[in-house]
Motif scaffolding. Structure first.
Motif, PDB file in Angstrom:
ATOM      1  N   ALA A 146      30.727  48.038  40.016  1.00 36.40           N
ATOM      2  CA  ALA A 146      29.397  48.646  40.686  1.00 36.40           C
ATOM      3  C   ALA A 146      29.270  50.331  40.646  1.00 36.40           C
ATOM      4  N   LEU A 147      30.636  50.012  41.845  1.00 36.50           N
ATOM      5  CA  LEU A 147      32.035  51.647  41.704  1.00 36.50           C
ATOM      6  C   LEU A 147      31.478  52.736  40.776  1.00 36.50           C
ATOM      7  N   VAL A 148      32.171  51.984  39.980  1.00 35.04           N
ATOM      8  CA  VAL A 148      32.825  52.870  38.498  1.00 35.04           C
ATOM      9  C   VAL A 148      31.543  52.746  37.539  1.00 35.04           C
ATOM     10  N   GLU A 149      30.318  51.836  38.117  1.00 33.51           N
ATOM     11  CA  GLU A 149      29.812  52.266  37.097  1.00 33.51           C
ATOM     12  C   GLU A 149      28.493  53.953  38.221  1.00 33.51           C
ATOM     13  N   ASP A 150      28.928  53.951  39.565  1.00 34.56           N
ATOM     14  CA  ASP A 150      27.988  54.853  40.024  1.00 34.56           C
ATOM     15  C   ASP A 150      28.988  55.898  40.251  1.00 34.56           C
ATOM     16  N   ARG A 151      29.548  56.335  40.198  1.00 45.93           N
ATOM     17  CA  ARG A 151      30.781  57.398  40.335  1.00 45.93           C
ATOM     18  C   ARG A 151      31.357  57.948  39.235  1.00 45.93           C
ATOM     19  N   ARG A 152      31.314  56.975  37.555  1.00 48.90           N
ATOM     20  CA  ARG A 152      31.784  57.238  36.277  1.00 48.90           C
ATOM     21  C   ARG A 152      32.874  58.034  36.731  1.00 48.90           C
ATOM     22  N   PRO A 153      33.994  57.770  37.175  1.00 44.57           N
ATOM     23  CA  PRO A 153      35.168  58.335  37.217  1.00 44.57           C
ATOM     24  C   PRO A 153      35.402  58.715  36.023  1.00 44.57           C
ATOM     25  N   GLY A 154      36.402  59.667  35.612  1.00 39.65           N
ATOM     26  CA  GLY A 154      37.392  60.159  34.399  1.00 39.65           C
ATOM     27  C   GLY A 154      38.569  59.280  34.503  1.00 39.65           C
ATOM     28  N   HIS A 155      38.889  58.926  35.383  1.00 42.54           N
ATOM     29  CA  HIS A 155      40.377  58.390  35.413  1.00 42.54           C
ATOM     30  C   HIS A 155      40.010  57.234  36.586  1.00 42.54           C
ATOM     31  N   VAL A 156      40.385  56.000  36.980  1.00 43.89           N
ATOM     32  CA  VAL A 156      40.797  54.508  37.533  1.00 43.89           C
ATOM     33  C   VAL A 156      42.179  54.441  37.278  1.00 43.89           C
ATOM     34  N   LEU A 157      43.077  54.655  38.765  1.00 37.34           N
ATOM     35  CA  LEU A 157      43.767  54.967  38.919  1.00 37.34           C
ATOM     36  C   LEU A 157      44.348  53.570  40.007  1.00 37.34           C
ATOM     37  N   LEU A 158      45.023  52.609  39.434  1.00 38.14           N
ATOM     38  CA  LEU A 158      45.224  51.559  40.177  1.00 38.14           C
ATOM     39  C   LEU A 158      46.411  50.596  40.284  1.00 38.14           C
ATOM     40  N   PRO A 159      46.548  49.489  41.406  1.00 36.21           N
ATOM     41  CA  PRO A 159      48.537  49.198  41.280  1.00 36.21           C
ATOM     42  C   PRO A 159      48.999  49.025  39.649  1.00 36.21           C
ATOM     43  N   CYS A 160      49.772  48.644  39.526  1.00 38.15           N
ATOM     44  CA  CYS A 160      50.610  48.467  38.627  1.00 38.15           C
ATOM     45  C   CYS A 160      50.949  46.941  38.265  1.00 38.15           C
ATOM     46  N   ARG A 161      50.635  46.697  37.574  1.00 38.39           N
ATOM     47  CA  ARG A 161      51.136  44.476  37.822  1.00 38.39           C
ATOM     48  C   ARG A 161      52.110  44.802  38.280  1.00 38.39           C
ATOM     49  N   GLU A 162      53.721  44.950  38.173  1.00 37.15           N
ATOM     50  CA  GLU A 162      54.870  45.416  37.580  1.00 37.15           C
ATOM     51  C   GLU A 162      54.887  45.071  39.633  1.00 37.15           C
ATOM     52  N   ASP A 163      53.803  45.025  39.976  1.00 35.70           N
ATOM     53  CA  ASP A 163      53.529  45.578  41.800  1.00 35.70           C
ATOM     54  C   ASP A 163      54.495  43.664  42.029  1.00 35.70           C
ATOM     55  N   ALA A 164      55.140  43.159  42.731  1.00 36.39           N
ATOM     56  CA  ALA A 164      55.279  41.762  43.492  1.00 36.39           C
ATOM     57  C   ALA A 164      54.093  41.450  44.231  1.00 36.39           C
ATOM     58  N   HIS A 165      53.600  42.093  45.391  1.00 35.32           N
ATOM     59  CA  HIS A 165      52.829  42.207  45.894  1.00 35.32           C
ATOM     60  C   HIS A 165      51.310  40.976  45.615  1.00 35.32           C
ATOM     61  N   PRO A 166      51.110  39.923  45.893  1.00 33.43           N
ATOM     62  CA  PRO A 166      49.502  39.534  44.981  1.00 33.43           C
ATOM     63  C   PRO A 166      48.867  40.245  44.918  1.00 33.43           C
ATOM     64  N   ASP A 167      48.135  40.900  46.163  1.00 31.85           N
ATOM     65  CA  ASP A 167      47.004  41.915  46.501  1.00 31.85           C
ATOM     66  C   ASP A 167      47.560  43.393  45.543  1.00 31.85           C
ATOM     67  N   HIS A 168      48.496  43.427  45.364  1.00 30.45           N
ATOM     68  CA  HIS A 168      48.176  44.667  44.101  1.00 30.45           C
ATOM     69  C   HIS A 168      48.414  44.037  42.716  1.00 30.45           C
ATOM     70  N   ARG A 169      48.969  43.023  42.385  1.00 32.68           N
ATOM     71  CA  ARG A 169      48.338  42.489  41.377  1.00 32.68           C
ATOM     72  C   ARG A 169      47.103  41.798  41.129  1.00 32.68           C
ATOM     73  N   ALA A 170      46.062  41.470  42.382  1.00 34.41           N
ATOM     74  CA  ALA A 170      44.869  40.972  41.831  1.00 34.41           C
ATOM     75  C   ALA A 170      43.779  42.249  41.456  1.00 34.41           C
ATOM     76  N   LEU A 171      44.451  43.217  42.035  1.00 34.94           N
ATOM     77  CA  LEU A 171      43.488  44.309  42.404  1.00 34.94           C
ATOM     78  C   LEU A 171      43.550  44.869  40.652  1.00 34.94           C
ATOM     79  N   HIS A 172      45.317  44.834  40.187  1.00 37.97           N
ATOM     80  CA  HIS A 172      45.416  46.184  39.061  1.00 37.97           C
ATOM     81  C   HIS A 172      44.079  44.647  38.053  1.00 37.97           C
ATOM     82  N   HIS A 173      44.253  43.396  38.157  1.00 39.35           N
ATOM     83  CA  HIS A 173      43.593  42.597  37.018  1.00 39.35           C
ATOM     84  C   HIS A 173      41.743  43.185  36.997  1.00 39.35           C
ATOM     85  N   ALA A 174      41.771  42.940  38.160  1.00 39.40           N
ATOM     86  CA  ALA A 174      40.193  43.152  38.608  1.00 39.40           C
ATOM     87  C   ALA A 174      39.575  44.094  39.071  1.00 39.40           C
ATOM     88  N   GLY A 175      40.823  45.256  38.939  1.00 43.84           N
ATOM     89  CA  GLY A 175      40.396  47.069  37.875  1.00 43.84           C
ATOM     90  C   GLY A 175      40.289  47.548  36.827  1.00 43.84           C
TER      91      GLY A 175
END
Length: 271
Positions: A146-175
């Motif tokens: 919903a946020l992507v559709e509303d803001r229409r960013p040119g780039h979305v910057l998200l945490p890399c999946r190589e970060d071992a923290h589970p929240d970082h990986r989860a946000l990577h995949h959801a992003g």
């Protein structure tokens, strides 16, 4: 940043028996690796500030550590930037003086102060519980879409999946599942722990080593005059960078961790 048991400082992680030669070798390897990655990366300093940006952060402060100078540069150029923080950050430490709800409020205040240093006013807090992004994948993806559709960013910057923290990986995949037109990943824990990844599970190390050894796909943004704004934004996170209450058990980031993000460049890579 939210600490997990698997992510203490290197010396704590290995125990006092290896504080010495082995620890110095790990630290030196990390410093050399970060310099090599930056040197061989393609400069994207101008490219990434031409179109609106959306920065996805798992916890308050990840946006600053991973992208602070880019954010400040983009805002100085008049480019819109949206910072989206997925969790409340309430599990970063335990405290007898501050409840989890109190810590969440404190971190929200720090987030807005840090973003003000970077020139950002469009800050979205999704409020998911710290440590629970994996369990909330569908709801998180829907909010991000919903946020992507509303803001229409040119780039979305998200945490890399190589970060071992589970929240970082989860946000990577959801992003990525939210369907951005263009996405780039920024390393946080992986930037500090690479190229050795001493705490990684044995089954993960081969993939992480291959990621660290790759010579292609890296983009760099020069911090330049915006490094000071990033430094001030990091300082706004006093709960994460200092022993705020003086309690022996208060968990905060090792100064070596902070220093790893105050170099001359920020690094990004296609996911």
């Amino acid at each position: 940043m939210s600490r997990e048991p698997a992510h203490p400082a290197i010396g704590d992680r290995f125990g006092s028996s290896v504080v010495g030669v082995a620890t110095r070798v790990v630290r030196a390897a990390g410093t050399r690796w970060r310099r090599r990655v930056a040197a061989r990366a393609t400069d994207a300093t101008d490219t990434l500030t031409r179109h609106p940006l959306m920065v996805l952060a798992p916890h308050p402060d990840d946006e600053t550590f991973g992208c602070g100078a880019l954010i400040a540069r983009a805002r100085a150029n008049g480019t819109p930037v949206t910072v989206v923080v997925a969790t409340d950050g309430a599990r970063s430490t335990t405290s007898a003086r501050l409840s989890a709800a109190g810590l969440a409020r404190l971190r929200a205040g720090e987030l807005h102060a840090a973003c003000a240093e970077l020139g950002v006013t469009d800050v979205v807090q999704l409020g998911f519980p710290d440590g629970a992004l994996t369990a909330n994948h569908d709801a998180l993806t829907a909010r991000l879409r919903a946020l992507v559709e509303d803001r229409r960013p040119g780039h979305v910057l998200l945490p890399c999946r190589e970060d071992a923290h589970p929240d970082h990986r989860a946000l990577h995949h959801a992003g990525l599942a939210a369907g951005p037109a263009r996405a780039l990943a920024y390393p946080v824990w992986a930037w500090f722990e690479g190229p050795v990844f001493p705490a990684a599970a044995a089954g993960e190390r081969a993939r992480l080593w291959a990621w660290a050894a790759s010579r292609s796909g890296w983009l760099r943004v020069t911090c330049g005059p915006f490094l000071d704004a990033k430094r001030q934004a990091i300082a706004a996170y006093a709960s994460q960078t200092t022993n705020l209450t003086g309690e022996p058990g208060w968990s905060h980031l090792d100064p070596r961790f902070v220093a790893a993000f105050l170099g001359p460049h920020e690094l990004f890579r296609a996911p």
